[in-house]
Design a protein around this motif. Structure first.
Motif, PDB file in Angstrom:
ATOM      1  N   UNK A  20       0.832  -1.208   0.000  1.00 51.49           N
ATOM      2  CA  UNK A  20       0.000   0.000   0.000  1.00 51.49           C
ATOM      3  C   UNK A  20       0.867   1.259   0.000  1.00 51.49           C
ATOM      4  N   UNK A  21       1.857   1.294   0.884  1.00 45.34           N
ATOM      5  CA  UNK A  21       2.697   2.488   0.977  1.00 45.34           C
ATOM      6  C   UNK A  21       3.590   2.667  -0.245  1.00 45.34           C
ATOM      7  N   UNK A  22       4.029   1.586  -0.864  1.00 45.25           N
ATOM      8  CA  UNK A  22       4.796   1.711  -2.101  1.00 45.25           C
ATOM      9  C   UNK A  22       3.929   2.279  -3.216  1.00 45.25           C
ATOM     10  N   UNK A  23       2.651   1.908  -3.204  1.00 46.83           N
ATOM     11  CA  UNK A  23       1.735   2.317  -4.266  1.00 46.83           C
ATOM     12  C   UNK A  23       1.239   3.750  -4.096  1.00 46.83           C
ATOM     13  N   UNK A  24       0.752   4.088  -2.904  1.00 44.34           N
ATOM     14  CA  UNK A  24       0.131   5.405  -2.703  1.00 44.34           C
ATOM     15  C   UNK A  24       0.786   6.221  -1.591  1.00 44.34           C
ATOM     16  N   UNK A  25       1.887   5.739  -1.065  1.00 47.54           N
ATOM     17  CA  UNK A  25       2.536   6.438   0.044  1.00 47.54           C
ATOM     18  C   UNK A  25       2.907   7.875  -0.258  1.00 47.54           C
ATOM     19  N   UNK A  26       3.401   8.121  -1.459  1.00 45.48           N
ATOM     20  CA  UNK A  26       3.799   9.476  -1.817  1.00 45.48           C
ATOM     21  C   UNK A  26       2.594  10.420  -1.836  1.00 45.48           C
ATOM     22  N   UNK A  27       1.447   9.921  -2.248  1.00 46.66           N
ATOM     23  CA  UNK A  27       0.233  10.743  -2.253  1.00 46.66           C
ATOM     24  C   UNK A  27      -0.263  11.016  -0.832  1.00 46.66           C
ATOM     25  N   UNK A  28      -0.064  10.049   0.062  1.00 46.17           N
ATOM     26  CA  UNK A  28      -0.529  10.200   1.441  1.00 46.17           C
ATOM     27  C   UNK A  28       0.412  11.043   2.290  1.00 46.17           C
ATOM     28  N   UNK A  29       1.679  11.059   1.929  1.00 47.99           N
ATOM     29  CA  UNK A  29       2.704  11.720   2.744  1.00 47.99           C
ATOM     30  C   UNK A  29       2.782  13.205   2.412  1.00 47.99           C
ATOM     31  N   UNK A  30       1.726  13.913   2.753  1.00 49.70           N
ATOM     32  CA  UNK A  30       1.643  15.354   2.511  1.00 49.70           C
ATOM     33  C   UNK A  30       1.974  16.097   3.803  1.00 49.70           C
ATOM     34  N   UNK A  31       2.260  17.384   3.720  1.00 51.47           N
ATOM     35  CA  UNK A  31       2.533  18.144   4.953  1.00 51.47           C
ATOM     36  C   UNK A  31       1.394  18.048   5.971  1.00 51.47           C
ATOM     37  N   UNK A  32       0.165  18.010   5.484  1.00 56.04           N
ATOM     38  CA  UNK A  32      -0.992  17.945   6.385  1.00 56.04           C
ATOM     39  C   UNK A  32      -1.049  16.611   7.135  1.00 56.04           C
ATOM     40  N   UNK A  33      -0.624  15.537   6.490  1.00 58.19           N
ATOM     41  CA  UNK A  33      -0.697  14.199   7.089  1.00 58.19           C
ATOM     42  C   UNK A  33       0.652  13.716   7.607  1.00 58.19           C
ATOM     43  N   UNK A  34       1.652  14.588   7.618  1.00 57.80           N
ATOM     44  CA  UNK A  34       3.012  14.194   7.979  1.00 57.80           C
ATOM     45  C   UNK A  34       3.087  13.541   9.356  1.00 57.80           C
ATOM     46  N   UNK A  35       2.385  14.071  10.340  1.00 60.74           N
ATOM     47  CA  UNK A  35       2.441  13.518  11.703  1.00 60.74           C
ATOM     48  C   UNK A  35       1.925  12.083  11.732  1.00 60.74           C
ATOM     49  N   UNK A  36       0.853  11.818  11.011  1.00 65.27           N
ATOM     50  CA  UNK A  36       0.306  10.454  10.962  1.00 65.27           C
ATOM     51  C   UNK A  36       1.275   9.499  10.271  1.00 65.27           C
ATOM     52  N   UNK A  37       1.853   9.953   9.172  1.00 67.25           N
ATOM     53  CA  UNK A  37       2.789   9.106   8.443  1.00 67.25           C
ATOM     54  C   UNK A  37       4.045   8.839   9.280  1.00 67.25           C
ATOM     55  N   UNK A  38       4.474   9.837  10.037  1.00 73.36           N
ATOM     56  CA  UNK A  38       5.636   9.645  10.921  1.00 73.36           C
ATOM     57  C   UNK A  38       5.366   8.539  11.938  1.00 73.36           C
ATOM     58  N   UNK A  39       4.136   8.488  12.454  1.00 72.66           N
ATOM     59  CA  UNK A  39       3.766   7.443  13.415  1.00 72.66           C
ATOM     60  C   UNK A  39       3.834   6.068  12.745  1.00 72.66           C
ATOM     61  N   UNK A  40       3.304   5.959  11.527  1.00 72.89           N
ATOM     62  CA  UNK A  40       3.356   4.689  10.797  1.00 72.89           C
ATOM     63  C   UNK A  40       4.800   4.246  10.575  1.00 72.89           C
ATOM     64  N   UNK A  41       5.634   5.180  10.141  1.00 68.77           N
ATOM     65  CA  UNK A  41       7.008   4.809   9.827  1.00 68.77           C
ATOM     66  C   UNK A  41       7.828   4.519  11.083  1.00 68.77           C
ATOM     67  N   UNK A  42       7.532   5.169  12.171  1.00 68.74           N
ATOM     68  CA  UNK A  42       8.191   4.837  13.431  1.00 68.74           C
ATOM     69  C   UNK A  42       7.834   3.417  13.833  1.00 68.74           C
ATOM     70  N   UNK A  43       6.571   3.070  13.701  1.00 72.52           N
ATOM     71  CA  UNK A  43       6.126   1.711  14.022  1.00 72.52           C
ATOM     72  C   UNK A  43       6.750   0.690  13.075  1.00 72.52           C
ATOM     73  N   UNK A  44       6.877   1.048  11.818  1.00 74.90           N
ATOM     74  CA  UNK A  44       7.493   0.141  10.856  1.00 74.90           C
ATOM     75  C   UNK A  44       8.966  -0.084  11.189  1.00 74.90           C
ATOM     76  N   UNK A  45       9.652   0.949  11.635  1.00 78.51           N
ATOM     77  CA  UNK A  45      11.054   0.799  12.042  1.00 78.51           C
ATOM     78  C   UNK A  45      11.164  -0.136  13.240  1.00 78.51           C
TER      79      UNK A  45
END
Length: 71
Positions: A20-45
């Motif tokens: 999912x993130x490879x497909x649409x991650x760039x579209x989701x990773x906007x300045x407005x949603x940055x905090x949410x994406x940071x949480x996902x990527x922290x969890x992925x790490x």
């Protein structure tokens, strides 16, 4: 919430998240949603370092994390 079991997710859940993130991650990773994406990527790490996750999934997670870092 893709991973129902946060502590020990199924491989299919991790793989689905990565695809999912490879497909649409760039579209989701906007300045407005940055905090949410940071949480996902922290969890992925964290998942990538977990002993409960197989090496195939660890590498898949690492690929997505590196993809985000390169943009």
């Amino acid at each position: 919430r893709l991973a129902g079991n946060v502590e020990n997710p199924e491989e299919e859940e991790i793989e689905s998240l990565c695809v999912l993130l490879k497909t649409v991650g760039q579209l989701l990773d906007t300045p407005k949603a940055r905090a949410h994406m940071d949480v996902y990527f922290t969890r992925m790490k964290e998942l990538g370092k977990s002993l409960n996750v197989g090496s195939r999934m660890q590498f898949m997670l690492q690929d997505v994390i590196e993809l985000r870092d390169r943009k």
